[in-house]
Write an enzyme that holds these catalytic residues in place. Structure first.
Site, mmCIF file in Angstrom:
data_model
loop_
_atom_site.group_PDB
_atom_site.id
_atom_site.type_symbol
_atom_site.label_atom_id
_atom_site.label_comp_id
_atom_site.label_asym_id
_atom_site.label_seq_id
_atom_site.Cartn_x
_atom_site.Cartn_y
_atom_site.Cartn_z
ATOM 1 N N CYS A 257 -4.174 13.306 12.935
ATOM 2 C CA CYS A 257 -4.888 12.045 12.796
ATOM 3 C C CYS A 257 -4.678 11.279 14.085
ATOM 4 O O CYS A 257 -3.962 11.733 14.971
ATOM 5 C CB CYS A 257 -4.422 11.262 11.588
ATOM 6 S SG CYS A 257 -2.819 10.519 11.804
ATOM 7 N N ILE B 135 8.542 7.462 16.520
ATOM 8 C CA ILE B 135 8.119 8.150 15.281
ATOM 9 C C ILE B 135 6.837 8.970 15.491
ATOM 10 O O ILE B 135 6.750 10.119 15.069
ATOM 11 C CB ILE B 135 7.919 7.134 14.128
ATOM 12 C CG1 ILE B 135 9.120 6.190 13.987
ATOM 13 C CG2 ILE B 135 7.604 7.862 12.809
ATOM 14 C CD1 ILE B 135 10.379 6.807 13.432
ATOM 15 N N ARG C 227 -8.448 -0.369 5.014
ATOM 16 C CA ARG C 227 -7.584 0.621 4.371
ATOM 17 C C ARG C 227 -6.258 -0.008 3.939
ATOM 18 O O ARG C 227 -5.651 0.451 2.979
ATOM 19 C CB ARG C 227 -7.265 1.773 5.346
ATOM 20 C CG ARG C 227 -8.452 2.631 5.658
ATOM 21 C CD ARG C 227 -8.050 3.815 6.470
ATOM 22 N NE ARG C 227 -7.027 4.592 5.756
ATOM 23 C CZ ARG C 227 -6.480 5.704 6.203
ATOM 24 N NH1 ARG C 227 -6.863 6.183 7.373
ATOM 25 N NH2 ARG C 227 -5.571 6.335 5.513
ATOM 26 N N ARG D 225 1.227 14.900 13.053
ATOM 27 C CA ARG D 225 1.699 14.687 11.685
ATOM 28 C C ARG D 225 1.676 15.933 10.802
ATOM 29 O O ARG D 225 0.908 16.029 9.840
ATOM 30 C CB ARG D 225 0.903 13.540 11.036
ATOM 31 C CG ARG D 225 1.039 12.247 11.800
ATOM 32 C CD ARG D 225 0.276 11.125 11.184
ATOM 33 N NE ARG D 225 0.968 10.524 10.034
ATOM 34 C CZ ARG D 225 0.438 9.579 9.277
ATOM 35 N NH1 ARG D 225 -0.775 9.149 9.514
ATOM 36 N NH2 ARG D 225 1.116 9.078 8.274
ATOM 37 N N ASP E 109 5.151 0.893 11.871
ATOM 38 C CA ASP E 109 3.948 0.210 11.387
ATOM 39 C C ASP E 109 3.858 -1.245 11.852
ATOM 40 O O ASP E 109 2.871 -1.921 11.572
ATOM 41 C CB ASP E 109 3.889 0.267 9.847
ATOM 42 C CG ASP E 109 3.606 1.672 9.334
ATOM 43 O OD1 ASP E 109 3.256 2.552 10.144
ATOM 44 O OD2 ASP E 109 3.743 1.894 8.110
ATOM 45 N N LYS F 61 0.830 -1.212 0.000
ATOM 46 C CA LYS F 61 0.000 0.000 0.000
ATOM 47 C C LYS F 61 0.859 1.255 0.000
ATOM 48 O O LYS F 61 0.625 2.181 -0.783
ATOM 49 C CB LYS F 61 -0.899 0.004 1.254
ATOM 50 C CG LYS F 61 -1.510 1.357 1.574
ATOM 51 C CD LYS F 61 -2.355 1.317 2.827
ATOM 52 C CE LYS F 61 -1.622 1.577 4.126
ATOM 53 N NZ LYS F 61 -1.358 2.988 4.462
ATOM 54 N N ASN F 62 1.854 1.294 0.887
ATOM 55 C CA ASN F 62 2.626 2.529 1.045
ATOM 56 C C ASN F 62 3.621 2.767 -0.090
ATOM 57 O O ASN F 62 4.210 3.848 -0.178
ATOM 58 C CB ASN F 62 3.324 2.562 2.409
ATOM 59 C CG ASN F 62 2.314 2.766 3.527
ATOM 60 O OD1 ASN F 62 1.158 3.108 3.266
ATOM 61 N ND2 ASN F 62 2.729 2.547 4.765
ATOM 62 N N ARG G 66 -4.119 10.870 4.573
ATOM 63 C CA ARG G 66 -3.048 11.863 4.586
ATOM 64 C C ARG G 66 -2.123 11.781 3.373
ATOM 65 O O ARG G 66 -1.569 12.785 2.949
ATOM 66 C CB ARG G 66 -2.203 11.674 5.843
ATOM 67 C CG ARG G 66 -2.927 12.069 7.103
ATOM 68 C CD ARG G 66 -1.967 11.938 8.253
ATOM 69 N NE ARG G 66 -0.710 12.585 7.918
ATOM 70 C CZ ARG G 66 -0.442 13.871 8.104
ATOM 71 N NH1 ARG G 66 -1.334 14.642 8.672
ATOM 72 N NH2 ARG G 66 0.715 14.378 7.749
#
Ligand code: EPZ
Length: 423
Positions: free
Chosen positions: A117, A332, A402, A122, A310, A22-23, A93
């Site tokens: 968020c 992070i 998502r 962020r 993540d 996804k990213n 985002r």
């Protein structure tokens, strides 16, 4: 709203196919704004965030075809709208990734500020400062970012040396895309090194860009006048792979993660091994199995190749049933422990002190009704449910959708008792 029901206690055994990342896919899709194309992306995952990005690009004027059977996205056509509206940006985002390409190619863009968020505030200041260093004028009004290239938008962005004070995946991606079409050479120093960045560089180079330093924290981009279409295969999703690795480890089974690789897991693979999980590279991917017992180990999230933020929530679910204690430190995002109270409702013993969570392993979790407010937190509750006694209902499954394709089907196919309850 859909929910997921998990009845715990089953070992997982078999193969799980890992989808496209996804990213990686989201920035790769944004490159469609840099050319008339076509840009063809293979191994595309079928996820809510991909549909959101496709919707955003369509409203900019692009044609985006998602052939789900062939797992291919094709982006082409002309841009006729330089505004990314609040209603779309607030959903995701990563929408801010249209900013760099639009201002580099068309001289101006108006993009809603993404806002905070669930996992933290962020900000996007690094994206904006980088564009300013390349000659863009940035103004903020009514919740929107207005970016304009030199000469009232008629000139082009120019190269420069951009030193990131903090590693940012999104800012590196936005500025890479802008630099590809800028005049002269741009140097990105202390750039993010995530595999998704390298994937973006590979596609941009295939489109005619001149980027050097791939895989390092120092990227050199020589701007070109225009880019053309290209055909590219998206890398496998390392976070999906890591998540299913935790599923195998927490249930004590053995799972082959098809298409996954050891390098992309970075420090996470080492940490899993320290915890007593065997992770072996095989020709088709990675096999993951639990050796004897799980034991508590400490981990701290860091930019790649460090332990990925993540993966923090999923690893915490694993540590919740390990022998001994572990300390998980989040560096992070400032608010990425929303799974903690939910895991504790399932019988975990976790205390948060500032940016660290102390996890004292328990012999058994027990099923409960739970919900979470972000993607990785939600899947950590599914993992906990796999190991818990009784039934766990995970509410607000749209967070999961998502970023995880058919999570219940993939887990059920390797023996989990899990189903989606529509409603
Ligand atoms: C990407 O987000 C990922 N999203 C995130 O994955 C991931 O958690 C994150 O990188 C870190 O690895 C996508 O790739 C679409 P950052 P991004 O800019 O790019 C601060 C998931 O679950 N920062 O690297 O938004 C920021 O607040 C998601 O799939 C600034 O201060 O992350 C954070 O503390 C969630 N100013 C840190 O840097 C800026 O201008 C790293 O953020 C930009 C970032």
């Amino acid at each position: 709203m859909d929910r997921i029901r998990v009845r715990g206690g089953r070992q997982l055994n078999g193969r799980i196919a890992i989808g496209g990342a996804k990213n990686a896919a989201l920035p790769l899709m944004a490159t469609g704004l840099l050319t008339e194309g076509p840009v063809v992306l293979r191994n595309a995952p079928d996820l809510a965030d991909i549909a959101t990005m496709a919707g955003l690009l369509r409203q900019h004027g692009l044609s985006v075809e998602h052939d789900k059977a062939a797992r291919t996205l094709t982006l082409s056509g002309n841009v006729n709208n330089l505004e990314a509206p609040y209603d779309l940006v607030r959903k995701m985002r990563a929408s801010v990734l249209v900013l760099g390409p639009l201002v580099a190619r068309f001289g101006r863009a108006r993009v809603s500020l993404p806002g905070g968020c669930a996992i933290g505030t962020r900000p996007v200041d690094l994206h904006l400062k980088g564009l300013e260093a390349m000659g863009a004028t940035i103004t903020l009004d009514a919740g929107y970012i207005n970016a304009e290239a030199p000469n009232g938008g008629k000139g082009r962005l120019h190269g420069g040396r951009i030193l990131f004070p903090q590693v940012s995946v999104g800012a590196t991606e936005n500025l890479l895309m802008a630099a590809a079409l800028a005049d002269g050479v741009t140097e990105l120093v202390n750039a993010a090194r995530e595999p998704e960045i390298e994937d973006l560089c590979l596609l941009l180079n295939a489109m005619g860009a001149k980027i050097e330093g791939l895989g390092t924290d120092r990227l050199r981009v020589e701007g070109v006048a225009e880019l053309h279409g290209a055909d590219h295969s998206i890398i496998p999703d390392r976070i999906e792979a890591g998540t299913y690795a935790c599923a195998a480890a927490i249930t004590g089974g053995e799972v082959l993660l098809e298409g996954a690789g050891l390098t992309h897991l970075g420090a996470f693979a080492r940490t899993l091994r320290e915890a007593g999980v065997a992770v072996e590279e095989v020709p088709d991917g990675l096999t993951v199995s639990r050796l004897n017992g799980l034991h508590g180990v400490d981990a701290m999230t860091e930019p790649y190749p460090g332990f990925a933020t993540d993966m923090q929530a999923q690893f915490m679910a694993l540590m919740a049933v390990a022998e001994g204690a572990s300390m998980l430190t989040e560096t992070i995002f400032e608010n990425r422990f929303m799974h903690v109270p939910e895991l504790n409702r399932m019988g975990a013993r976790i205390n948060v002190h500032g940016s660290s969570a102390i996890v004292r392993g328990v012999a058994r979790l027990s099923g409960a009704q739970v919900m979470a407010t972000d993607l990785r937190a939600s899947v950590s509750l599914v993992l906990a449910g796999l190991a818990a006694e009784g039934e766990t209902i995970v509410n607000r499954v749209y967070h999961l959708d998502r970023g995880y394709e058919r999570v219940e089907a993939k887990l059920a196919a390797v023996g989990a008792d899990v189903e989606r309850i529509a409603g």
